[in-house]
Scaffold this active site. Structure first.
Site, short mmCIF file in Angstrom:
data_model
loop_
_atom_site.label_atom_id
_atom_site.label_comp_id
_atom_site.label_asym_id
_atom_site.label_seq_id
_atom_site.Cartn_x
_atom_site.Cartn_y
_atom_site.Cartn_z
N GLY A 103 49.29 36.22 52.29
CA GLY A 103 48.80 35.20 51.51
C GLY A 103 47.70 34.76 52.36
O GLY A 103 47.33 34.89 53.47
N CYS A 104 46.93 33.86 51.96
CA CYS A 104 45.60 33.17 52.30
C CYS A 104 46.24 31.98 53.14
O CYS A 104 47.02 31.36 53.04
CB CYS A 104 44.58 32.61 51.59
SG CYS A 104 43.23 31.92 52.38
#
Lengths: 105, 398
Positions: A103-104
């Site tokens: 995930g960012c």
């Protein structure tokens, strides 16, 4: 490759302690990894979350979104943090033997 | 290695030659007492040579009870640079308006020298105090000391990110509402969403107390709360005359630069057609002693800006044209609740609210959150209006 040793067993893990080979997972793996994530004793609630994550992962190859996890298991996000203090991504996914969620940040 | 035992950093050294402050210089200064600095510079120099990053992406580390606030970072060549094998970042919630006592900064730096590299970034673009570089086993001890000193972690991942604000009424006479208080109140109201990421993606809130927008909320906050006024610009004619006498070319430097040309200067009197004013702040910035925002103050709420990652960059667009200052907190909370509910239900993974609005259309979004369309939502008249055709009128046979 880091190795996680517990109860005389050895698991190959990544640098964050996630199981390197998700296919070797079984319920003992969840119990063994619980010690690293501040989880004391696996209740029915824990298993409900773990089994859901596991089956979603086997079907889709990724971890579900948080909202879906809460909806499908019926737990509020806070209740999941009560069960898995390091959170759904780091804690619950690790016990369920999923590879590290991306995930960012 | 160079002769002095330090790694060669020929490419990085070039970055020190420009006219601006250089992070290379700063990291070199911190070499004393911090063994990570040489490895950090060494790895970056190698990255520049090879044109290839050597940080792995996507480490998951954290502290118990929190799902955000720590960003895991590992080197992919730890044998070569063992001191930066782990180089996790910790985000610490900054005080509203970034006001510190020198004691508070010393406390923060001491904690970080005990438990991390000692390198900080004051501040990250979301606004947090950024602690750069530590090992996994130092996270809990750092967190413990931070909370004992009265600090808390900021947001990361798919959470409500640490809200930030301009310094507002603390230092600025143009503040149209108390941005520092609103920022603090929102931070406290949404502790769950800040520390335990619940959303499809990040959500940023920024509070700017006037249209100068010193926190650039219109360009980088999913929810931008920008101070404005409803009545006329306050004008002191004597002070205007003093500016003219002092050499300010009011026609050229003030009137001609007004985007709507709503000001007239006849050489003695300045006349403002306030109906046409778009609150650009240029005239007020040019003559701060003569002009000031009106007395009926509040804020405009805008939604949807973001930097380009998954899709291109967006600016925020108006959602609520004006809310009086004293109703701001209540209204914003009500609005945030509705927006989050809609986004949670329909947002795809990693879809920002602005992108969702583009995908479903502004009309559907407004309908879902229970707001009526207003002319102010159009960014420029007769240019790119949102068009609201209802199915009924379309199927009328016209």
């Amino acid at each position: 490759m880091p190795v996680f040793e517990v109860h005389g067993k050895q698991y190959e893990v990544d640098e964050d302690g996630f199981l390197e080979n998700p296919e070797i997972w079984n319920e003992d793996v969840a119990r063994d990894f619980a010690t690293t994530e501040g989880v004391e004793g696996l209740t029915d609630g824990h298993w409900k979350v773990i089994n859901y994550l596991r089956s979603y992962y086997l079907q889709y190859g990724i971890a579900p979104m948080i909202r879906k996890l809460c909806k499908e298991t019926g737990f509020k996000l806070n209740e999941i943090y009560d069960m898995f203090p390091s959170g759904p991504a780091k804690g619950a996914c690790k016990l369920a033997g999923l590879p590290k969620p991306t995930g960012c940040v | 290695m160079a002769d002095n035992g330090k790694p060669k950093t020929e490419l990085l050294d070039q970055l020190e030659t420009g006219p601006w402050p250089s992070f290379v210089t700063e990291i070199k200064k911190a070499r004393e007492g911090s063994p990570v600095c040489d490895d950090l510079l060494g790895q970056l120099e190698l990255s520049y040579q090879e044109k290839k990053g050597h940080w792995k992406h996507g480490g998951i580390v954290g502290v118990l009870g929190y799902g955000g606030g720590v960003i895991g970072r590992y080197s992919d060549i730890p044998e070569q640079f063992p001191n930066v094998a782990h180089f996790h970042t910790i985000r610490v919630n900054q005080p509203s308006g970034w006001f510190y006592t020198s004691d508070a900064i010393r406390t923060l730096c001491d904690i970080w020298e005990r438990h991390g590299s000692g390198l900080t970034n004051m501040h990250g673009s979301t606004g947090d105090i950024i602690f750069l570089g530590t090992r996994t086993n130092e996270l809990e001890p750092t967190f413990k000391e931070l909370t004992e000193a009265g600090f808390d972690l900021g947001g990361s991942g798919s959470s409500m990110r640490t809200p930030s604000c301009c310094l507002g009424q603390a230092r600025c006479e143009w503040a149209c509402y108390d941005s520092m208080k609103l920022c603090y109140d929102l931070t406290m109201a949404y502790q769950d969403e800040l520390h335990r990421p619940p959303f499809p993606y990040k959500f940023k809130i920024k509070c700017a107390a006037c249209p100068n927008d010193c926190v650039a909320s219109i360009a980088r906050a999913d929810l931008s709360i920008i101070g404005t006024w409803k009545d006329d610009i306050q004008q002191d004619d004597a002070a205007v005359a003093a500016y003219a006498a002092g050499g300010l070319n009011i026609q050229k430097d003030v009137c001609d630069r007004c985007p709507t040309r709503c000001m007239d200067w006849d050489g003695a009197t300045l006349t403002i057609n306030n109906r046409e004013c778009v609150r650009c702040m240029h005239c007020i910035n040019a003559m701060p002693k003569a002009l000031a925002p009106g007395k009926e103050r509040g804020a405009t709420i805008l939604i949807g800006s973001k930097a380009p990652i998954v899709q291109g960059a967006l600016l925020s667009s108006v959602l609520i044209p004006f809310i009086p200052a004293d109703e701001l907190l209540e209204t914003v909370k009500e609005l945030i609740g509705r927006v989050w509910e809609f986004w949670d239900e329909y947002g795809k993974n990693r879809e920002r609210i602005g992108e969702l609005i583009q995908r479903v259309g502004m009309a559907n979004f407004l309908d879902a959150i229970g707001l009526d369309p207003a002319p102010e939502m159009i960014s420029a008249p007769r240019d790119n209006p949102y068009v609201f055709f209802q199915t009924k009128s379309e199927s009328n046979g016209n």
